[in-house]
Design a protein around this motif. Structure first.
Motif, mmCIF file in Angstrom:
data_model
loop_
_atom_site.group_PDB
_atom_site.id
_atom_site.type_symbol
_atom_site.label_atom_id
_atom_site.label_comp_id
_atom_site.label_asym_id
_atom_site.label_seq_id
_atom_site.Cartn_x
_atom_site.Cartn_y
_atom_site.Cartn_z
ATOM 1 N N ALA A 124 179.720 114.646 -25.946
ATOM 2 C CA ALA A 124 179.285 115.978 -25.520
ATOM 3 C C ALA A 124 179.847 117.049 -26.447
ATOM 4 N N ASP A 125 181.087 116.870 -26.888
ATOM 5 C CA ASP A 125 181.687 117.830 -27.818
ATOM 6 C C ASP A 125 180.916 117.865 -29.137
ATOM 7 N N LEU A 126 180.534 116.714 -29.640
ATOM 8 C CA LEU A 126 179.805 116.668 -30.905
ATOM 9 C C LEU A 126 178.467 117.391 -30.794
ATOM 10 N N VAL A 127 177.827 117.271 -29.635
ATOM 11 C CA VAL A 127 176.580 118.004 -29.399
ATOM 12 C C VAL A 127 176.855 119.508 -29.379
ATOM 13 N N THR A 128 177.868 119.912 -28.626
ATOM 14 C CA THR A 128 178.223 121.332 -28.520
ATOM 15 C C THR A 128 178.558 121.932 -29.877
ATOM 16 N N LEU A 129 179.246 121.159 -30.708
ATOM 17 C CA LEU A 129 179.676 121.638 -32.020
ATOM 18 C C LEU A 129 178.592 121.512 -33.088
ATOM 19 N N GLY A 130 177.475 120.885 -32.732
ATOM 20 C CA GLY A 130 176.411 120.684 -33.709
ATOM 21 C C GLY A 130 176.728 119.631 -34.747
ATOM 22 N N LEU A 131 177.567 118.674 -34.386
ATOM 23 C CA LEU A 131 178.007 117.648 -35.338
ATOM 24 C C LEU A 131 177.284 116.316 -35.168
ATOM 25 N N THR A 132 176.397 116.218 -34.207
ATOM 26 C CA THR A 132 175.655 114.970 -34.025
ATOM 27 C C THR A 132 174.863 114.646 -35.291
ATOM 28 N N HIS A 137 179.554 107.134 -38.962
ATOM 29 C CA HIS A 137 180.198 106.389 -37.883
ATOM 30 C C HIS A 137 181.158 107.308 -37.139
ATOM 31 N N VAL A 138 181.274 107.079 -35.837
ATOM 32 C CA VAL A 138 182.266 107.789 -35.026
ATOM 33 C C VAL A 138 183.229 106.751 -34.463
ATOM 34 N N PHE A 139 184.498 106.879 -34.814
ATOM 35 C CA PHE A 139 185.522 105.955 -34.342
ATOM 36 C C PHE A 139 186.374 106.683 -33.308
ATOM 37 N N ASN A 140 186.030 106.471 -32.044
ATOM 38 C CA ASN A 140 186.677 107.140 -30.925
ATOM 39 C C ASN A 140 187.656 106.170 -30.284
ATOM 40 N N SER A 141 188.918 106.547 -30.236
ATOM 41 C CA SER A 141 189.935 105.659 -29.658
ATOM 42 C C SER A 141 189.586 105.261 -28.224
ATOM 43 N N TRP A 142 188.933 106.146 -27.480
ATOM 44 C CA TRP A 142 188.577 105.857 -26.085
ATOM 45 C C TRP A 142 187.663 104.640 -26.012
ATOM 46 N N GLU A 143 186.758 104.524 -26.991
ATOM 47 C CA GLU A 143 185.837 103.386 -27.021
ATOM 48 C C GLU A 143 186.465 102.154 -27.655
ATOM 49 N N LEU A 144 187.315 102.356 -28.656
ATOM 50 C CA LEU A 144 187.923 101.226 -29.359
ATOM 51 C C LEU A 144 189.036 100.567 -28.556
#
Length: 206
Positions: A124-132, A137-144
């Motif tokens: 959601a943050d990436l959408v808000t920031l226009g970074l999508t 690749h997105v390496f998110n510790s929450w998912e890893l």
């Protein structure tokens, strides 16, 4: 023997690609009668922060814990929840110079990954920031399930990038992450600000 130039880039989100205006947080604290720094300090208390970084709790649960911890200083739980909600409504700002580097590197054909210790709110943050779509690749510790500076985090990132560690450059503003990346065999640079950009361009192979 000179180290080879990097053929892949890992860029940290908070403190590198995303900037935070401390005045915004200070304003929330002032309006709700909280001590200066209370919001961030409470949220980053390690016993509270670590579970959300590895997917054990949700971002919403984490913020609920922060509100409960602040309930006394804020003057009650409802008021603390309002303070946290107002604080969380601010999602920071993209550093345009760092984003320009990311786009430049990708345009040259090198893969770029976002390497962040984050929560399930990241998408959601990436959408808000226009970074999508701005990185490969997105390496998110929450998912890893593992966070920087763990060696396993960087191993997973390099594997996904399809690049050997010695050809991957991490740019991060956290000394621990930089040391962890180097221990995992990556090149790593401690970000200090946009004055570092010429050096980064020089060590990337494009």
């Amino acid at each position: 023997m000179a180290r080879q130039r990097a053929t892949a880039l890992l860029v940290d989100l908070d403190g590198v690609l995303r900037r935070w205006d401390e005045a915004v947080v200070a304003g929330v604290e002032s309006r709700y009668g909280l001590p200066a720094g209370a919001l961030v300090e409470t949220a980053l208390q390690w016993g509270r922060l670590q579970p959300v970084l590895v997917g054990q709790v949700s971002h919403a649960d984490w913020m609920a814990q922060v509100a409960e911890a602040l309930a006394g200083p804020a003057g009650g739980l409802d008021r603390a929840r309002d303070a946290v909600a107002e604080w969380q409504g601010y999602r920071g700002e993209v550093d345009p110079d760092v984003l320009a580097l990311v786009r430049e590197v990708r345009a040259a054909g090198l893969p770029v990954g976002l390497a962040t210790n984050a929560t399930d709110a990241l998408d959601a943050d990436l959408v808000t920031l226009g970074l999508t779509g701005e990185v490969d690749h997105v390496f998110n510790s929450w998912e890893l399930g593992v966070h920087k500076p763990a060696k396993e985090y960087f191993q997973q990132a390099c594997l996904a990038l399809g690049t050997p560690p010695e050809r991957v450059l991490l740019v991060d503003d956290d000394d621990r992450a930089v040391r962890g990346a180097r221990a995992a065999g990556l090149s790593a640079y401690r970000w200090n600000g946009v004055a570092d950009l010429p050096y980064l361009r020089a060590v990337l192979d494009y």
